[in-house]
Design a protein around this motif. Sequence first.
Motif, PDB file in Angstrom:
ATOM      1  N   THR A  33       0.868  -1.173   0.000  1.00  0.00           N
ATOM      2  CA  THR A  33       0.000   0.000   0.000  1.00  0.00           C
ATOM      3  C   THR A  33       0.908   1.226   0.000  1.00  0.00           C
ATOM      4  O   THR A  33       1.856   1.296   0.786  1.00  0.00           O
ATOM      5  N   MET A  34       0.621   2.147  -0.893  1.00  0.00           N
ATOM      6  CA  MET A  34       1.398   3.383  -0.937  1.00  0.00           C
ATOM      7  C   MET A  34       0.445   4.557  -0.799  1.00  0.00           C
ATOM      8  O   MET A  34      -0.731   4.488  -1.193  1.00  0.00           O
ATOM      9  N   GLY A  35       0.963   5.632  -0.241  1.00  0.00           N
ATOM     10  CA  GLY A  35       0.082   6.770  -0.066  1.00  0.00           C
ATOM     11  C   GLY A  35       0.808   8.016   0.369  1.00  0.00           C
ATOM     12  O   GLY A  35       2.041   8.049   0.454  1.00  0.00           O
ATOM     13  N   TRP A  36       0.004   9.040   0.623  1.00  0.00           N
ATOM     14  CA  TRP A  36       0.494  10.329   1.064  1.00  0.00           C
ATOM     15  C   TRP A  36      -0.089  10.672   2.434  1.00  0.00           C
ATOM     16  O   TRP A  36      -1.280  10.496   2.674  1.00  0.00           O
ATOM     17  N   TYR A  37       0.784  11.179   3.277  1.00  0.00           N
ATOM     18  CA  TYR A  37       0.391  11.701   4.576  1.00  0.00           C
ATOM     19  C   TYR A  37       0.854  13.154   4.650  1.00  0.00           C
ATOM     20  O   TYR A  37       1.728  13.564   3.893  1.00  0.00           O
ATOM     21  N   ALA A  49      -4.215  10.299   1.355  1.00  0.00           N
ATOM     22  CA  ALA A  49      -4.766   9.368   0.376  1.00  0.00           C
ATOM     23  C   ALA A  49      -3.838   8.176   0.265  1.00  0.00           C
ATOM     24  O   ALA A  49      -2.620   8.317   0.433  1.00  0.00           O
ATOM     25  N   SER A  50      -4.407   7.009  -0.039  1.00  0.00           N
ATOM     26  CA  SER A  50      -3.597   5.812  -0.200  1.00  0.00           C
ATOM     27  C   SER A  50      -4.220   4.910  -1.256  1.00  0.00           C
ATOM     28  O   SER A  50      -5.411   5.027  -1.568  1.00  0.00           O
ATOM     29  N   VAL A  51      -3.406   4.003  -1.774  1.00  0.00           N
ATOM     30  CA  VAL A  51      -3.875   3.042  -2.764  1.00  0.00           C
ATOM     31  C   VAL A  51      -3.251   1.690  -2.454  1.00  0.00           C
ATOM     32  O   VAL A  51      -2.049   1.591  -2.175  1.00  0.00           O
ATOM     33  N   THR A  52      -4.070   0.646  -2.473  1.00  0.00           N
ATOM     34  CA  THR A  52      -3.581  -0.695  -2.204  1.00  0.00           C
ATOM     35  C   THR A  52      -3.062  -1.340  -3.476  1.00  0.00           C
ATOM     36  O   THR A  52      -3.238  -0.825  -4.580  1.00  0.00           O
ATOM     37  N   GLY A  53      -2.495  -2.522  -3.308  1.00  0.00           N
ATOM     38  CA  GLY A  53      -2.021  -3.264  -4.461  1.00  0.00           C
ATOM     39  C   GLY A  53      -3.143  -3.655  -5.402  1.00  0.00           C
ATOM     40  O   GLY A  53      -2.914  -3.904  -6.584  1.00  0.00           O
ATOM     41  N   HIS A  54      -4.347  -3.732  -4.882  1.00  0.00           N
ATOM     42  CA  HIS A  54      -5.505  -4.067  -5.711  1.00  0.00           C
ATOM     43  C   HIS A  54      -6.129  -2.845  -6.366  1.00  0.00           C
ATOM     44  O   HIS A  54      -7.114  -2.960  -7.088  1.00  0.00           O
ATOM     45  N   GLY A  55      -5.560  -1.668  -6.071  1.00  0.00           N
ATOM     46  CA  GLY A  55      -6.065  -0.448  -6.681  1.00  0.00           C
ATOM     47  C   GLY A  55      -7.142   0.263  -5.893  1.00  0.00           C
ATOM     48  O   GLY A  55      -7.694   1.267  -6.361  1.00  0.00           O
ATOM     49  N   LEU A  69      -5.313  10.722  -6.382  1.00  0.00           N
ATOM     50  CA  LEU A  69      -4.125   9.872  -6.251  1.00  0.00           C
ATOM     51  C   LEU A  69      -4.048   8.945  -7.450  1.00  0.00           C
ATOM     52  O   LEU A  69      -5.056   8.336  -7.830  1.00  0.00           O
ATOM     53  N   SER A  70      -2.871   8.829  -8.025  1.00  0.00           N
ATOM     54  CA  SER A  70      -2.688   7.901  -9.137  1.00  0.00           C
ATOM     55  C   SER A  70      -1.309   7.271  -9.030  1.00  0.00           C
ATOM     56  O   SER A  70      -0.462   7.715  -8.244  1.00  0.00           O
ATOM     57  N   ARG A  71      -1.101   6.239  -9.823  1.00  0.00           N
ATOM     58  CA  ARG A  71       0.190   5.564  -9.784  1.00  0.00           C
ATOM     59  C   ARG A  71       0.548   5.023 -11.162  1.00  0.00           C
ATOM     60  O   ARG A  71      -0.335   4.815 -11.988  1.00  0.00           O
ATOM     61  N   THR A  72       1.824   4.771 -11.360  1.00  0.00           N
ATOM     62  CA  THR A  72       2.233   4.117 -12.587  1.00  0.00           C
ATOM     63  C   THR A  72       1.916   2.624 -12.483  1.00  0.00           C
ATOM     64  O   THR A  72       1.814   2.081 -11.374  1.00  0.00           O
ATOM     65  N   THR A  73       1.788   1.954 -13.617  1.00  0.00           N
ATOM     66  CA  THR A  73       1.402   0.541 -13.601  1.00  0.00           C
ATOM     67  C   THR A  73       2.471  -0.347 -12.973  1.00  0.00           C
ATOM     68  O   THR A  73       2.165  -1.420 -12.463  1.00  0.00           O
ATOM     69  N   ASN A  74       3.692   0.082 -13.000  1.00  0.00           N
ATOM     70  CA  ASN A  74       4.755  -0.742 -12.402  1.00  0.00           C
ATOM     71  C   ASN A  74       5.104  -0.293 -10.983  1.00  0.00           C
ATOM     72  O   ASN A  74       6.097  -0.740 -10.404  1.00  0.00           O
ATOM     73  N   TRP A  75       4.281   0.538 -10.428  1.00  0.00           N
ATOM     74  CA  TRP A  75       4.434   1.006  -9.037  1.00  0.00           C
ATOM     75  C   TRP A  75       5.718   1.804  -8.810  1.00  0.00           C
ATOM     76  O   TRP A  75       6.097   1.999  -7.659  1.00  0.00           O
ATOM     77  N   SER A  76       6.349   2.283  -9.856  1.00  0.00           N
ATOM     78  CA  SER A  76       7.587   3.024  -9.649  1.00  0.00           C
ATOM     79  C   SER A  76       7.327   4.431  -9.132  1.00  0.00           C
ATOM     80  O   SER A  76       8.245   5.079  -8.610  1.00  0.00           O
ATOM     81  N   ALA A  77       6.102   4.902  -9.269  1.00  0.00           N
ATOM     82  CA  ALA A  77       5.797   6.246  -8.785  1.00  0.00           C
ATOM     83  C   ALA A  77       4.315   6.372  -8.475  1.00  0.00           C
ATOM     84  O   ALA A  77       3.478   5.709  -9.099  1.00  0.00           O
TER      85      ALA A  77
END
Length: 115
Positions: A33-37, A49-55, A69-77
């Motif tokens: 899980t990645m996100g911003w605090y 905001a946060s996003v899990t591995g399942h989106g 919140l958005s992310r790249t498909t390879n989770w690099s950013a």
Amino acid sequence: QVRLVESGGGLVQAGGSLKLTCSGSGGISSLSTMGWYRQAPGKQRELVASVTGHGAKNYAESVKGRFILSRTTNWSAIFLQMNSLKPEDTGVYYCNYRRLDYDVWGQGTQVTVSS
């Protein structure tokens, strides 16, 4: 070792926009899980905001409808598009990576919204 580097903070007038970027390296897992605090002066760090591995995404009530919140498909950013900024959005914004009991924080980026 996962490493996170934030960028994109700055000074903006109320009503303006900023986009934060968190670049990850060192073996980012898609199961994380990645996100911003953020942390305002004299206050506790809080989830933005946060996003899990399942989106699945989770937003703080105070930013719903304004932040995306958005992310790249390879989770690099991951990215945080912040619109209609308010003075109460001021603080240091931190990127976070979490998988099981492994918890990593970036160094933070300052966001200041003037009224």
